[in-house]
Design a protein around this motif. Structure first.
Motif, PDB file in Angstrom:
ATOM      1  N   ASN A  85       0.842  -1.193   0.000  1.00  0.00           N
ATOM      2  CA  ASN A  85       0.000   0.000   0.000  1.00  0.00           C
ATOM      3  C   ASN A  85       0.880   1.247   0.000  1.00  0.00           C
ATOM      4  O   ASN A  85       1.629   1.487   0.935  1.00  0.00           O
ATOM      5  N   ARG A  86       0.788   2.020  -1.042  1.00  0.00           N
ATOM      6  CA  ARG A  86       1.571   3.252  -1.109  1.00  0.00           C
ATOM      7  C   ARG A  86       0.740   4.478  -0.750  1.00  0.00           C
ATOM      8  O   ARG A  86       1.213   5.599  -0.856  1.00  0.00           O
ATOM      9  N   GLY A  87      -0.495   4.253  -0.296  1.00  0.00           N
ATOM     10  CA  GLY A  87      -1.354   5.368   0.093  1.00  0.00           C
ATOM     11  C   GLY A  87      -0.825   6.128   1.286  1.00  0.00           C
ATOM     12  O   GLY A  87      -1.138   7.301   1.464  1.00  0.00           O
ATOM     13  N   ARG A  88      -0.025   5.479   2.119  1.00  0.00           N
ATOM     14  CA  ARG A  88       0.526   6.141   3.296  1.00  0.00           C
ATOM     15  C   ARG A  88       1.971   6.575   3.099  1.00  0.00           C
ATOM     16  O   ARG A  88       2.612   7.039   4.035  1.00  0.00           O
ATOM     17  N   LEU A  89       2.503   6.444   1.886  1.00  0.00           N
ATOM     18  CA  LEU A  89       3.874   6.854   1.611  1.00  0.00           C
ATOM     19  C   LEU A  89       3.900   8.352   1.337  1.00  0.00           C
ATOM     20  O   LEU A  89       3.367   8.827   0.344  1.00  0.00           O
ATOM     21  N   GLY A  90       4.500   9.101   2.233  1.00  0.00           N
ATOM     22  CA  GLY A  90       4.652  10.540   2.040  1.00  0.00           C
ATOM     23  C   GLY A  90       6.077  10.855   1.639  1.00  0.00           C
ATOM     24  O   GLY A  90       7.027  10.237   2.110  1.00  0.00           O
ATOM     25  N   ILE A  91       6.211  11.827   0.750  1.00  0.00           N
ATOM     26  CA  ILE A  91       7.533  12.204   0.253  1.00  0.00           C
ATOM     27  C   ILE A  91       7.692  13.706   0.421  1.00  0.00           C
ATOM     28  O   ILE A  91       6.829  14.482   0.008  1.00  0.00           O
ATOM     29  N   ASP A  92       8.785  14.109   1.036  1.00  0.00           N
ATOM     30  CA  ASP A  92       9.111  15.517   1.244  1.00  0.00           C
ATOM     31  C   ASP A  92      10.504  15.747   0.671  1.00  0.00           C
ATOM     32  O   ASP A  92      11.490  15.287   1.236  1.00  0.00           O
ATOM     33  N   ILE A  93      10.575  16.433  -0.460  1.00  0.00           N
ATOM     34  CA  ILE A  93      11.841  16.652  -1.159  1.00  0.00           C
ATOM     35  C   ILE A  93      12.176  18.133  -1.076  1.00  0.00           C
ATOM     36  O   ILE A  93      11.330  18.980  -1.364  1.00  0.00           O
ATOM     37  N   ALA A  94      13.395  18.428  -0.708  1.00  0.00           N
ATOM     38  CA  ALA A  94      13.829  19.818  -0.596  1.00  0.00           C
ATOM     39  C   ALA A  94      15.169  19.983  -1.295  1.00  0.00           C
ATOM     40  O   ALA A  94      16.057  19.140  -1.172  1.00  0.00           O
ATOM     41  N   GLY A  95      15.292  21.088  -2.038  1.00  0.00           N
ATOM     42  CA  GLY A  95      16.565  21.460  -2.642  1.00  0.00           C
ATOM     43  C   GLY A  95      17.272  22.415  -1.704  1.00  0.00           C
ATOM     44  O   GLY A  95      16.750  23.476  -1.374  1.00  0.00           O
ATOM     45  N   ILE A  96      18.455  22.040  -1.250  1.00  0.00           N
ATOM     46  CA  ILE A  96      19.172  22.829  -0.244  1.00  0.00           C
ATOM     47  C   ILE A  96      20.528  23.241  -0.808  1.00  0.00           C
ATOM     48  O   ILE A  96      21.251  22.424  -1.375  1.00  0.00           O
ATOM     49  N   ILE A  97      20.849  24.526  -0.622  1.00  0.00           N
ATOM     50  CA  ILE A  97      22.157  25.049  -1.006  1.00  0.00           C
ATOM     51  C   ILE A  97      22.818  25.590   0.253  1.00  0.00           C
ATOM     52  O   ILE A  97      22.182  26.264   1.065  1.00  0.00           O
ATOM     53  N   PHE A  98      24.099  25.303   0.409  1.00  0.00           N
ATOM     54  CA  PHE A  98      24.845  25.789   1.561  1.00  0.00           C
ATOM     55  C   PHE A  98      25.581  27.068   1.171  1.00  0.00           C
ATOM     56  O   PHE A  98      26.219  27.124   0.113  1.00  0.00           O
ATOM     57  N   ASP A  99      25.495  28.092   2.019  1.00  0.00           N
ATOM     58  CA  ASP A  99      26.191  29.345   1.740  1.00  0.00           C
ATOM     59  C   ASP A  99      27.663  29.237   2.138  1.00  0.00           C
ATOM     60  O   ASP A  99      28.140  28.175   2.531  1.00  0.00           O
ATOM     61  N   GLU A 100      28.391  30.360   2.055  1.00  0.00           N
ATOM     62  CA  GLU A 100      29.830  30.332   2.343  1.00  0.00           C
ATOM     63  C   GLU A 100      30.149  30.010   3.803  1.00  0.00           C
ATOM     64  O   GLU A 100      31.257  29.598   4.117  1.00  0.00           O
ATOM     65  N   ASN A 101      29.157  30.169   4.702  1.00  0.00           N
ATOM     66  CA  ASN A 101      29.352  29.825   6.118  1.00  0.00           C
ATOM     67  C   ASN A 101      28.801  28.439   6.454  1.00  0.00           C
ATOM     68  O   ASN A 101      28.622  28.115   7.625  1.00  0.00           O
ATOM     69  N   ASP A 102      28.502  27.645   5.444  1.00  0.00           N
ATOM     70  CA  ASP A 102      27.945  26.297   5.586  1.00  0.00           C
ATOM     71  C   ASP A 102      26.585  26.277   6.265  1.00  0.00           C
ATOM     72  O   ASP A 102      26.228  25.323   6.949  1.00  0.00           O
ATOM     73  N   ASN A 103      25.819  27.330   6.077  1.00  0.00           N
ATOM     74  CA  ASN A 103      24.442  27.371   6.564  1.00  0.00           C
ATOM     75  C   ASN A 103      23.520  26.900   5.455  1.00  0.00           C
ATOM     76  O   ASN A 103      23.636  27.366   4.319  1.00  0.00           O
ATOM     77  N   PRO A 104      22.611  25.987   5.761  1.00  0.00           N
ATOM     78  CA  PRO A 104      21.716  25.485   4.703  1.00  0.00           C
ATOM     79  C   PRO A 104      20.595  26.476   4.391  1.00  0.00           C
ATOM     80  O   PRO A 104      20.040  27.111   5.277  1.00  0.00           O
TER      81      PRO A 104
END
Length: 121
Positions: A85-104
């Motif tokens: 059953n894939r009805g309960r499969l949730g997907i949360d995808i995020a594109g993250i870039i780290f700045d020069e201070n390694d902050n996401p």
């Protein structure tokens, strides 16, 4: 006389197999179903890992992606989960870039079949 009755009762083994079966059979049935459930849980765990790998692989193949690419990656993850059953499969995808201070920094986000994770801004 009582000692003779006790001795006869002690030496009589006619119902021993039935009593042992009555004591052991419920335990064996519980163990059997428990092993089946553990096996199913392990299979689903492996399928969830494979779905995650599939979605991340399909998304990271290109340097730029659009909504169709994300939808295709989610569809690929759903196909990996089948026949479960894939009805309960949730997907949360995020594109993250780290700045020069390694902050996401989240640059984009796509959530399907679940509420977005509040830990990711």
């Amino acid at each position: 006389m009582i000692q003779n009755l006790f001795q006869q009762f002690h030496n009589d083994t006619r119902g021993l197999a039935l009593i042992e079966s009555a004591l052991v059979l419920p335990l064996m049935i519980v163990l059997l179903f428990g092993l089946f459930d553990i096996g199913q849980a392990l299979i689903i765990n492996q399928k969830l890992k494979a779905a995650t790998y599939t979605a991340s692989d399909l998304i990271t193949r290109k340097s730029t992606i659009n909504d169709d690419d994300i939808d295709n990656a989610i569809g690929g993850a759903y196909l990996v989960i089948d026949p479960y059953n894939r009805g309960r499969l949730g997907i949360d995808i995020a594109g993250i870039i780290f700045d020069e201070n390694d902050n996401p920094n989240v640059t984009w986000r796509h959530t399907a079949n679940m509420q977005p994770d509040s830990d990711i801004p």
